[in-house]
Design a protein around this motif. Structure first.
Motif, short mmCIF file in Angstrom:
data_model
loop_
_atom_site.label_atom_id
_atom_site.label_comp_id
_atom_site.label_asym_id
_atom_site.label_seq_id
_atom_site.Cartn_x
_atom_site.Cartn_y
_atom_site.Cartn_z
N VAL A 125 -2.01 3.57 -8.45
CA VAL A 125 -1.49 2.89 -7.27
C VAL A 125 -2.64 2.67 -6.29
CG1 VAL A 125 0.16 2.99 -5.37
CG2 VAL A 125 0.77 3.97 -7.60
N TYR A 126 -2.95 1.40 -6.02
CA TYR A 126 -3.93 1.01 -5.01
C TYR A 126 -3.17 0.78 -3.71
CZ TYR A 126 -7.52 0.17 -8.61
OH TYR A 126 -8.44 0.29 -9.61
N LEU A 127 -3.54 1.52 -2.66
CA LEU A 127 -2.82 1.44 -1.40
C LEU A 127 -3.52 0.51 -0.41
CD1 LEU A 127 -1.60 5.08 -0.60
CD2 LEU A 127 -0.27 3.14 -1.40
N PHE A 128 -2.74 -0.38 0.20
CA PHE A 128 -3.21 -1.26 1.27
C PHE A 128 -2.20 -1.20 2.41
CE2 PHE A 128 -4.57 -2.99 -2.81
CZ PHE A 128 -5.94 -3.12 -2.62
N ASP A 129 -2.65 -1.57 3.61
CA ASP A 129 -1.74 -1.63 4.74
C ASP A 129 -0.80 -2.81 4.57
OD1 ASP A 129 -1.29 -2.65 7.84
OD2 ASP A 129 -1.24 -0.48 7.59
N GLY A 130 0.41 -2.67 5.15
CA GLY A 130 1.40 -3.72 4.99
C GLY A 130 0.99 -5.05 5.60
N HIS A 131 0.08 -5.05 6.58
CA HIS A 131 -0.36 -6.28 7.24
C HIS A 131 -1.63 -6.85 6.62
CE1 HIS A 131 2.63 -5.57 10.35
NE2 HIS A 131 2.16 -4.34 10.50
N GLN A 132 -2.14 -6.23 5.57
CA GLN A 132 -3.38 -6.68 4.98
C GLN A 132 -3.13 -7.60 3.79
OE1 GLN A 132 -5.28 -2.88 4.11
NE2 GLN A 132 -6.59 -3.07 5.90
N VAL A 133 -4.19 -8.34 3.44
CA VAL A 133 -4.19 -9.15 2.22
C VAL A 133 -5.50 -8.88 1.50
CG1 VAL A 133 -2.70 -10.97 3.11
CG2 VAL A 133 -5.16 -11.12 3.45
N ILE A 134 -5.46 -9.01 0.19
CA ILE A 134 -6.67 -8.83 -0.62
C ILE A 134 -7.51 -10.10 -0.53
CG2 ILE A 134 -7.53 -8.35 -2.93
CD1 ILE A 134 -4.93 -6.90 -3.50
N PRO A 135 -8.80 -9.98 -0.32
CA PRO A 135 -9.65 -11.19 -0.22
C PRO A 135 -9.50 -12.08 -1.44
CG PRO A 135 -10.86 -9.24 0.47
CD PRO A 135 -9.56 -8.75 -0.09
N SER A 136 -9.63 -13.37 -1.21
CA SER A 136 -9.42 -14.33 -2.29
C SER A 136 -10.48 -14.24 -3.38
CB SER A 136 -9.41 -15.75 -1.71
OG SER A 136 -10.63 -16.02 -1.01
N GLU A 137 -11.68 -13.72 -3.04
CA GLU A 137 -12.72 -13.63 -4.07
C GLU A 137 -12.48 -12.49 -5.05
OE1 GLU A 137 -14.34 -11.60 -0.29
OE2 GLU A 137 -13.26 -13.43 -0.84
N PHE A 175 1.51 -2.26 -0.92
CA PHE A 175 1.27 -2.47 0.51
C PHE A 175 2.19 -1.55 1.30
CE2 PHE A 175 -0.28 -6.15 -1.65
CZ PHE A 175 -1.42 -6.52 -0.95
N LEU A 176 1.61 -0.56 1.95
CA LEU A 176 2.37 0.48 2.63
C LEU A 176 3.19 -0.13 3.77
CD1 LEU A 176 2.56 3.55 2.25
CD2 LEU A 176 0.95 3.82 4.13
N GLY A 177 4.50 0.10 3.72
CA GLY A 177 5.40 -0.45 4.72
C GLY A 177 5.94 -1.82 4.36
N ALA A 178 5.38 -2.46 3.34
CA ALA A 178 5.85 -3.78 2.89
C ALA A 178 5.85 -3.82 1.37
CB ALA A 178 4.97 -4.88 3.47
N PRO A 179 6.70 -3.05 0.72
CA PRO A 179 6.69 -2.97 -0.75
C PRO A 179 6.98 -4.31 -1.43
CG PRO A 179 8.63 -1.88 0.15
CD PRO A 179 7.74 -2.17 1.31
N GLN A 180 7.64 -5.23 -0.72
CA GLN A 180 7.95 -6.53 -1.32
C GLN A 180 6.70 -7.37 -1.59
OE1 GLN A 180 8.78 -5.52 1.67
NE2 GLN A 180 8.11 -7.00 3.20
N LYS A 181 5.56 -7.00 -1.00
CA LYS A 181 4.31 -7.72 -1.24
C LYS A 181 3.54 -7.17 -2.44
CE LYS A 181 1.69 -8.50 2.27
NZ LYS A 181 0.86 -8.28 3.49
N SER A 182 4.02 -6.11 -3.07
CA SER A 182 3.28 -5.43 -4.13
C SER A 182 3.19 -6.29 -5.39
CB SER A 182 3.94 -4.09 -4.46
OG SER A 182 4.02 -3.28 -3.29
N ASP A 183 2.13 -6.04 -6.16
CA ASP A 183 1.92 -6.70 -7.45
C ASP A 183 1.71 -5.65 -8.53
OD1 ASP A 183 2.10 -9.39 -6.65
OD2 ASP A 183 0.06 -9.33 -5.84
N ILE A 184 2.02 -6.02 -9.78
CA ILE A 184 1.90 -5.10 -10.90
C ILE A 184 1.11 -5.76 -12.01
CG2 ILE A 184 4.09 -5.84 -11.90
CD1 ILE A 184 4.52 -3.01 -12.92
N TYR A 185 0.25 -4.96 -12.67
CA TYR A 185 -0.55 -5.44 -13.80
C TYR A 185 -0.56 -4.33 -14.85
CZ TYR A 185 -2.19 -8.76 -10.29
OH TYR A 185 -2.24 -9.71 -9.30
N VAL A 186 -0.72 -4.73 -16.12
CA VAL A 186 -0.79 -3.77 -17.21
C VAL A 186 -2.11 -3.94 -17.93
CG1 VAL A 186 1.72 -3.72 -17.49
CG2 VAL A 186 0.37 -5.33 -18.84
N SER A 187 -2.57 -2.86 -18.56
CA SER A 187 -3.83 -2.90 -19.30
C SER A 187 -3.67 -3.76 -20.54
CB SER A 187 -4.25 -1.48 -19.67
OG SER A 187 -3.26 -0.85 -20.46
#
Length: 339
Positions: free
Chosen positions: A130-142, A165-177
């Motif tokens: 689980v990679y944690l980010f703030d709910g108001h943040q976005v991952i850089p496009s690069e 995204f802490l506080g905004a779980p609806q923004k979360s993404d999932i990936y598999v190996s």
């Protein structure tokens, strides 16, 4: 305008003093026109404003709206993950299951979440990161999240990677190996994410949302294990796994039982041999006893009165009626002995 306000105030005072009804004042044509145009605000004189202040309140100056470039720059500066954390996030495969270089969780909360994910790893064929980010943040496009997963999770134990995204779980993404990408289609991955997000949104605070999200996703990972052929049909379902995590601690065994187990481990083999020998001897003894025959001796008895048998006769007295005397009911028997 001042004249109208003074008239209204003086009329009210006079009415209170004389206790007499007075006619209401009438609007002046100029004041009424200014009121309709929005140039006159009633009551400002009572707040102590002069004419210039009244005009400023009635006609506020125009504030220039920010441009689209300014809004985009402000949004980027306030929501994008800082560059100083990108290397810690995406520089290498994480050594812990919770990736939180920004310190969004307290030390205790991070240890609790890490302990749960470690337990999941020991009980599952697929790890959960689980990679944690703030709910108001976005991952850089690069940053290419798919490439990060392919680069660091292609070898070793299969894994599911979540950008949460802490506080905004609806923004979360999932990936598999890559080991799971062929066996687990994108539809199933999306279904697992939606189910976990729904569980999280039922909780009141951000920490409880994260916990519910991880628990639900760990259950969904079980079906990914089955789809990938990592577990057999006879493997236990995820519901007992979740129940085991909520079971109370097992009570310690009594000291006497522990000593008995130790004695059994040390002398159990010898005691088994001796017990078997005793059982064999007991069986032989029981078999021999069942085959034993007893013979009673025959004693020689002297004849009675010189004869082989007794007389075989005796006196019998019987009464058949209660209304007759015993003498009348006597049966005459021949006197064989001649007495």
């Amino acid at each position: 305008m001042r004249t109208l306000a003074c008239l209204i105030l003086s009329a009210g005072l006079a009415a209170g003093a004389q206790k007499l009804p007075l006619p209401l004042p009438e609007w002046e044509a100029a004041d009424k026109a200014a009121l309709e145009k929005g140039e006159f605000v009633p009551g400002l004189m009572l707040l102590g404003m002069d004419a210039e202040e009244e005009d400023a309140a009635a006609n506020p100056p125009d504030v220039p709206q920010p441009t689209a470039e300014e809004l985009a720059e402000k949004e980027k500066a306030s929501t994008e993950v800082a560059e100083e954390y990108l290397e810690e996030y995406f520089g290498e495969r994480p050594s812990t299951f919770i990736v939180d270089p920004q310190g969004l969780l307290s030390s205790k909360d991070e240890r609790d979440r890490e302990s749960f994910l470690k337990y999941h790893s020991s009980d599952s064929e697929v790890d959960l990161y689980v990679y944690l980010f703030d709910g108001h943040q976005v991952i850089p496009s690069e940053v290419r999240e798919e490439e990060i997963v392919e680069r660091f999770f292609s070898e070793g134990k299969p894994a599911v990677v979540v950008y949460y995204f802490l506080g905004a779980p609806q923004k979360s993404d999932i990936y598999v190996s890559p080991q799971l990408s062929d066996a687990v289609p994108a539809v199933e991955q999306r279904r697992a994410l939606i189910s976990s997000v729904e569980e999280a949104l039922e909780k009141p605070d951000a920490l409880a949302q994260l916990e519910a999200f991880c628990v639900q996703l760990s259950i969904r990972i079980y079906w990914m294990e089955r789809a990938a052929g990592l577990v057999t049909e006879s493997a236990s379902s995820p519901l007992p796994r979740r129940a085991r995590s909520q079971e109370p601690a097992v009570k310690p065994e009594p000291a006497m039982l522990v000593q008995a187990k130790e004695w059994s481990a040390q002398y159990g083999q010898m005691a088994g041999v001796m017990g078997g020998a005793v059982l064999i001897l007991a069986g032989v003894f029981a078999f021999a006893r069942s085959r034993t025959r007893h013979r009673f001796p025959v004693f020689e008895v002297a004849p009675r009165l010189g004869g082989a048998h007794a007389a075989g006769i005796g006196a019998v007295i019987s009464f058949g009626s209660t209304t007759q005397s015993p003498s009348s009911q006597r049966n005459d028997v021949p006197d064989y002995l001649g007495l």
